[in-house]
Enzyme design. Structure first.
Site, PDB file in Angstrom:
ATOM      1  N   PRO A   1       0.824  -1.191   0.000  1.00 17.18           N
ATOM      2  CA  PRO A   1       0.000   0.000   0.000  1.00 17.18           C
ATOM      3  C   PRO A   1       0.851   1.230   0.000  1.00 17.18           C
ATOM      4  CG  PRO A   1      -0.383  -1.418   1.927  1.00 17.18           C
ATOM      5  CD  PRO A   1       0.876  -1.833   1.306  1.00 17.18           C
ATOM      6  N   GLU A   2       0.578   2.072  -0.920  1.00 14.16           N
ATOM      7  CA  GLU A   2       1.193   3.397  -0.966  1.00 14.16           C
ATOM      8  C   GLU A   2       0.098   4.395  -0.579  1.00 14.16           C
ATOM      9  OE1 GLU A   2       3.480   3.960  -4.591  1.00 14.16           O
ATOM     10  OE2 GLU A   2       3.569   1.801  -4.911  1.00 14.16           O
TER      11      GLU A   2
ATOM     12  N   HIS B   1      -5.004 -15.163   8.907  1.00 10.61           N
ATOM     13  CA  HIS B   1      -4.228 -13.925   8.991  1.00 10.61           C
ATOM     14  C   HIS B   1      -5.052 -12.741   9.502  1.00 10.61           C
ATOM     15  CE1 HIS B   1      -1.001 -16.068   7.136  1.00 10.61           C
ATOM     16  NE2 HIS B   1      -1.675 -16.256   6.019  1.00 10.61           N
TER      17      HIS B   1
ATOM     18  N   ARG C   1       1.694 -11.218   5.464  1.00  6.89           N
ATOM     19  CA  ARG C   1       3.150 -11.129   5.615  1.00  6.89           C
ATOM     20  C   ARG C   1       3.587 -10.512   6.932  1.00  6.89           C
ATOM     21  NH1 ARG C   1       5.618  -8.796   0.134  1.00  6.89           N
ATOM     22  NH2 ARG C   1       7.569  -9.211   1.203  1.00  6.89           N
TER      23      ARG C   1
ATOM     24  N   LYS D   1      21.326  16.026  -3.895  1.00  7.34           N
ATOM     25  CA  LYS D   1      21.179  14.569  -3.855  1.00  7.34           C
ATOM     26  C   LYS D   1      22.047  13.894  -4.908  1.00  7.34           C
ATOM     27  CE  LYS D   1      18.416  13.211  -0.712  1.00  7.34           C
ATOM     28  NZ  LYS D   1      18.823  12.109   0.117  1.00  7.34           N
TER      29      LYS D   1
END
Length: 293
Positions: A2-3, A104, A123, A166
């Site tokens: 998930p973002e 789960h 997970r 950077k």
DNA sequence: CCGCGGGCCTGAGAGC
DNA sequence: TGCTCTCAGGCCCGCG
């Protein structure tokens, strides 16, 4: 997995079940997820109510009547399911209809709103933490996180400034949560494609010598905002694990232009390029070598 | 200080 | 059908 768009989709789904409601019962079915649950986790939640449910980067933050904040992270495979308590459903019954992964279902919140909220995470990279509201800014997970990409404070000037020294690629810089919050592998690839910027470019090329944004930087900021907003409208992207809190899939994966499309034709009009997959800092990058420069 | 790679987990899919 | 191998959206931390 998930973002930001997936987390925001989940947050919006949880809000009506949690906001203004009390935890009437909290069930924790194992001692840990990525980390052990906080001491007295169940006791610190039960009887407390949720004043508001917010989001920062990929973290959901439930502001509690006790003065604590419940920090929730979905990790790679976490999902929440909101169901009606009075239906007496078996945990996980409707979560992933094609296979029983109810083993789960690690956390269950029964709320005074009548909703039951179940957290499932195969997970177990997800986690739940509790911290005093006053300590939130010092939390190691939240400290130092960059601007929210959909807020006004994320613009070409701030991005150029953050990238000006950077040494990494622009791909790695956008994945860096200190530069901008909430982006992950998918949306970085998609935003760079839409801005026609090569993921291999040095991040410092987003700024002039004076640290000001270039024309590319303005396009990139617009592309980031556009892609995230479109993905939120679509309920996020469901590759494997992401679900909305109703159990429905997100559908932004159908709008991917480069992610997981290696070998396919570039979709930019008149571009004859073919999407390539390369590895940058250990992660897959998908891009068009012809129109992304 | 900075950038990179390892490790935390399970499950899906490829290849044999 | 089954084994083994690789890979996956995140994040912290330790190393050089």
């Amino acid at each position: 997995m998930p973002e930001l768009p997936e987390v925001e989709t989940v947050r919006r789904g949880l809000e009506p079940a949690l906001e203004g409601a009390r935890f009437t019962k909290v069930l924790v079915r194992r001692p840990d997820l990525r980390f052990p649950f906080p001491k007295n986790f169940t006791k610190r939640l039960t009887g407390k109510s949720v004043i508001g449910l917010g989001r920062r980067a990929k973290y959901m933050l439930a502001d509690l009547s006790s003065g604590e904040v419940l920090i929730m992270h979905l990790g790679m495979s976490g999902s929440f399911r909101v169901t009606q308590s009075d239906l007496q459903q078996t945990p996980g019954q409707f979560h992933h209809p094609r296979s029983d992964n109810s083993k789960h279902d690690h956390v269950v919140f029964e709320m005074s709103s009548g909703w039951t909220v179940t957290f499932n995470d195969p997970r177990r990279f997800g986690f739940m933490l509790l911290t005093a509201r006053a300590e939130l800014e010092n939390d190691p997970f939240l400290r130092g996180i960059g601007p929210e990409p959909l807020g006004n404070s994320f613009d070409a000037e701030t991005l150029a400034h953050a990238c000006r020294n950077k040494k990494t690629s622009v791909k790695a810089a956008l994945l860096d949560q200190k530069i901008v919050a909430g982006l992950g592998n998918i949306y970085v690839c998609e935003a760079l494609y839409r801005a026609h910027i090569s993921p291999k470019r040095l991040a410092s090329t987003l700024a002039t010598k004076k640290g000001e944004p270039t024309a590319d930087t303005f396009r990139l900021v617009d592309a980031v905002k556009y892609v995230l907003n479109e993905a939120i409208k679509a309920g996020g992207s469901s590759l494997r694990d992401h679900r909305q809190t109703t159990g429905e899939l997100g559908y932004f994966q159908h709008s991917f232009r480069v992610y997981d499309r290696q070998g396919e034709a570039c979709l930019t009009p008149r571009c004859k390029g073919k999407i390539r997959r390369i590895v940058q800092t250990g992660r897959s990058t998908f891009y068009c070598p012809v129109c992304q420069r």
